[in-house]
Motif scaffolding. Sequence first.
Motif, PDB file in Angstrom:
ATOM      1  N   TRP A 158       5.038  10.629 -13.601  1.00  0.00           N
ATOM      2  CA  TRP A 158       4.961   9.190 -13.855  1.00  0.00           C
ATOM      3  C   TRP A 158       3.621   8.821 -14.500  1.00  0.00           C
ATOM      4  N   LYS A 159       2.914   9.761 -15.029  1.00  0.00           N
ATOM      5  CA  LYS A 159       1.540   9.526 -15.471  1.00  0.00           C
ATOM      6  C   LYS A 159       1.450   8.384 -16.472  1.00  0.00           C
ATOM      7  N   THR A 160       0.593   7.415 -16.154  1.00  0.00           N
ATOM      8  CA  THR A 160       0.336   6.275 -17.035  1.00  0.00           C
ATOM      9  C   THR A 160      -1.154   5.974 -16.997  1.00  0.00           C
ATOM     10  N   THR A 161      -1.590   5.144 -17.924  1.00  0.00           N
ATOM     11  CA  THR A 161      -2.944   4.609 -17.858  1.00  0.00           C
ATOM     12  C   THR A 161      -2.894   3.292 -17.093  1.00  0.00           C
ATOM     13  N   LYS A 162      -4.025   2.880 -16.596  1.00  0.00           N
ATOM     14  CA  LYS A 162      -4.083   1.645 -15.805  1.00  0.00           C
ATOM     15  C   LYS A 162      -3.666   0.432 -16.641  1.00  0.00           C
ATOM     16  N   LYS A 163      -3.904   0.476 -17.943  1.00  0.00           N
ATOM     17  CA  LYS A 163      -3.660  -0.681 -18.807  1.00  0.00           C
ATOM     18  C   LYS A 163      -2.338  -0.596 -19.563  1.00  0.00           C
ATOM     19  N   GLU A 164      -1.478   0.320 -19.173  1.00  0.00           N
ATOM     20  CA  GLU A 164      -0.198   0.434 -19.885  1.00  0.00           C
ATOM     21  C   GLU A 164       0.578  -0.870 -19.823  1.00  0.00           C
ATOM     22  N   LYS A 165       1.228  -1.199 -20.942  1.00  0.00           N
ATOM     23  CA  LYS A 165       2.013  -2.428 -21.012  1.00  0.00           C
ATOM     24  C   LYS A 165       3.263  -2.316 -20.135  1.00  0.00           C
ATOM     25  N   HIS A 166       3.550  -3.381 -19.414  1.00  0.00           N
ATOM     26  CA  HIS A 166       4.782  -3.369 -18.628  1.00  0.00           C
ATOM     27  C   HIS A 166       5.927  -3.908 -19.464  1.00  0.00           C
ATOM     28  N   GLY A 167       7.154  -3.651 -18.999  1.00  0.00           N
ATOM     29  CA  GLY A 167       8.331  -3.941 -19.813  1.00  0.00           C
ATOM     30  C   GLY A 167       8.927  -5.312 -19.643  1.00  0.00           C
ATOM     31  N   GLY A 168       8.223  -6.365 -19.951  1.00  0.00           N
ATOM     32  CA  GLY A 168       8.823  -7.690 -19.886  1.00  0.00           C
ATOM     33  C   GLY A 168       7.813  -8.766 -19.568  1.00  0.00           C
ATOM     34  N   TYR A 170       0.832  -1.207   0.000  1.00  0.00           N
ATOM     35  CA  TYR A 170       0.000   0.000   0.000  1.00  0.00           C
ATOM     36  C   TYR A 170       0.866   1.257   0.000  1.00  0.00           C
ATOM     37  N   ASP A 171       1.989   1.211   0.712  1.00  0.00           N
ATOM     38  CA  ASP A 171       2.925   2.338   0.660  1.00  0.00           C
ATOM     39  C   ASP A 171       3.422   2.557  -0.768  1.00  0.00           C
ATOM     40  N   ALA A 172       3.764   1.457  -1.448  1.00  0.00           N
ATOM     41  CA  ALA A 172       4.227   1.564  -2.833  1.00  0.00           C
ATOM     42  C   ALA A 172       3.114   2.113  -3.734  1.00  0.00           C
ATOM     43  N   PHE A 173       1.885   1.684  -3.474  1.00  0.00           N
ATOM     44  CA  PHE A 173       0.742   2.239  -4.213  1.00  0.00           C
ATOM     45  C   PHE A 173       0.691   3.754  -4.064  1.00  0.00           C
ATOM     46  N   GLN A 174       0.843   4.234  -2.826  1.00  0.00           N
ATOM     47  CA  GLN A 174       0.729   5.671  -2.591  1.00  0.00           C
ATOM     48  C   GLN A 174       1.860   6.452  -3.264  1.00  0.00           C
ATOM     49  N   ILE A 175       3.066   5.885  -3.258  1.00  0.00           N
ATOM     50  CA  ILE A 175       4.181   6.551  -3.937  1.00  0.00           C
ATOM     51  C   ILE A 175       3.860   6.729  -5.419  1.00  0.00           C
ATOM     52  N   CYS A 176       3.349   5.668  -6.030  1.00  0.00           N
ATOM     53  CA  CYS A 176       3.056   5.720  -7.463  1.00  0.00           C
ATOM     54  C   CYS A 176       1.887   6.647  -7.776  1.00  0.00           C
ATOM     55  N   ILE A 177       0.828   6.565  -7.004  1.00  0.00           N
ATOM     56  CA  ILE A 177      -0.374   7.321  -7.353  1.00  0.00           C
ATOM     57  C   ILE A 177      -0.183   8.817  -7.144  1.00  0.00           C
ATOM     58  N   HIS A 182       2.255  10.432  -8.011  1.00  0.00           N
ATOM     59  CA  HIS A 182       2.929  10.941  -9.203  1.00  0.00           C
ATOM     60  C   HIS A 182       2.225  10.488 -10.487  1.00  0.00           C
ATOM     61  N   GLY A 183       0.982  10.030 -10.346  1.00  0.00           N
ATOM     62  CA  GLY A 183       0.145   9.764 -11.509  1.00  0.00           C
ATOM     63  C   GLY A 183       0.285   8.413 -12.169  1.00  0.00           C
ATOM     64  N   ASP A 184       1.048   7.480 -11.568  1.00  0.00           N
ATOM     65  CA  ASP A 184       1.306   6.180 -12.201  1.00  0.00           C
ATOM     66  C   ASP A 184       0.198   5.188 -11.845  1.00  0.00           C
ATOM     67  N   SER A 241      -2.101   0.305  -9.577  1.00  0.00           N
ATOM     68  CA  SER A 241      -3.122  -0.730  -9.627  1.00  0.00           C
ATOM     69  C   SER A 241      -2.555  -2.090  -9.224  1.00  0.00           C
ATOM     70  N   VAL A 242      -1.358  -2.403  -9.700  1.00  0.00           N
ATOM     71  CA  VAL A 242      -0.721  -3.687  -9.357  1.00  0.00           C
ATOM     72  C   VAL A 242      -0.430  -3.742  -7.859  1.00  0.00           C
ATOM     73  N   PHE A 243       0.110  -2.666  -7.303  1.00  0.00           N
ATOM     74  CA  PHE A 243       0.435  -2.665  -5.874  1.00  0.00           C
ATOM     75  C   PHE A 243      -0.828  -2.780  -5.020  1.00  0.00           C
ATOM     76  N   ALA A 244      -1.903  -2.098  -5.415  1.00  0.00           N
ATOM     77  CA  ALA A 244      -3.151  -2.211  -4.655  1.00  0.00           C
ATOM     78  C   ALA A 244      -3.701  -3.631  -4.724  1.00  0.00           C
ATOM     79  N   GLU A 245      -3.597  -4.248  -5.895  1.00  0.00           N
ATOM     80  CA  GLU A 245      -4.061  -5.634  -6.032  1.00  0.00           C
ATOM     81  C   GLU A 245      -3.245  -6.567  -5.149  1.00  0.00           C
TER      82      GLU A 245
END
Length: 337
Positions: free
Chosen positions: A312-322, A252-259, A261-263, A268-272
């Motif tokens: 860090w703005k992304t959409t929820k469905k952005e492709k991850h790198g790998g 949840y901490d990681a979620f807050q760091i990302c959100i 800054h707009g990521d 979404s992955v961290f919240a899940e």
Amino acid sequence: MDSDTASKDQNSVLEQKPDEPPLFEAKTIPLKGIGLVALQDIPQGTLIIQEKPLLVARPGAPGTLEAFLSSELKKLDKSSQRQFLSLHNNFPGKHPFAGIMKTNALPCGSRSEIGAVYPTICRINHSCLPNSQNTWNSDTKIETIFAIRPINCGEEITITYDQGGPSAVRRASLKQSFGFQCSCVVCSQPPALLRESDIRRSRIQQLDGQIGDPIRTWKSPGESLKDCHSLLQLLKAEYGGYPGALAARLYYDAFQICITHGDKARASVFAERSYDVRLMCEGGDTPEAKKVKMLAANPSAHRSFMAYSSKWKTTKKEKHGGADNEAFERWLFRMSL
């Protein structure tokens, strides 16, 4: 002094289905008194106990608390009174009811001053490396015990009473708060191994403090997220691969760091992940679990969405790198950027 007293039909463990064999029994544990022992193998994520409190009280001076508990005990039926009085008292003296409460009470939620006593859950002994997690559900007013790792038949069921830190700090706190000297599997390790554990736990506290620094999250979010990755590795190492609710908090901490800054993609992955851990540790019906489940589906609903920046703005469905797991983890924690 406030209280909520359980009604007559709410003072025992919420019943299992008649065709289900019991998961545990209460028995004497050497040097510990009565504890709970598994009667069968218990898989990770199993709800072991759900129980409503006998008594709920705020802390107070021993004399004041004694008078309050005496009054509340008179409101209980005889069976419930016997259950309370049968609990261990690490602080014998002229305030026996207050001593039982101090010995056995569990907080009604994180950092809550209000404590509750349960007839069965209060039999569960402490370990600095617990196999179970206790959680207060503020919606249902029920305390639950879930297995946070597989528990073998014959193994004692344990939870943690401590607030973390190196062994000397934990032992002093446990002695002061509960009146016993911890001799769990962690604290009784050989000196060299105990020193290694103390180093890890001190570093865990240090990283947790850094991650919780809002200024650092604002100015150096990448470093904060890397700290989350480092903390996750330490937690897995120190808790034998089963960090339980500590992992839910970290995600949840990681979620807050990302959100902030707009990521939305990573948030979404961290919240899940936070929800998955909570589901295993406390079930899906706590307010906290419901909240992170909602945020996994809609991360921008968090009040801090882009509060610090949109870099860090992304959409929820952005492709991850790998496609492989290692590449995904590096993308998730922004280790390859």
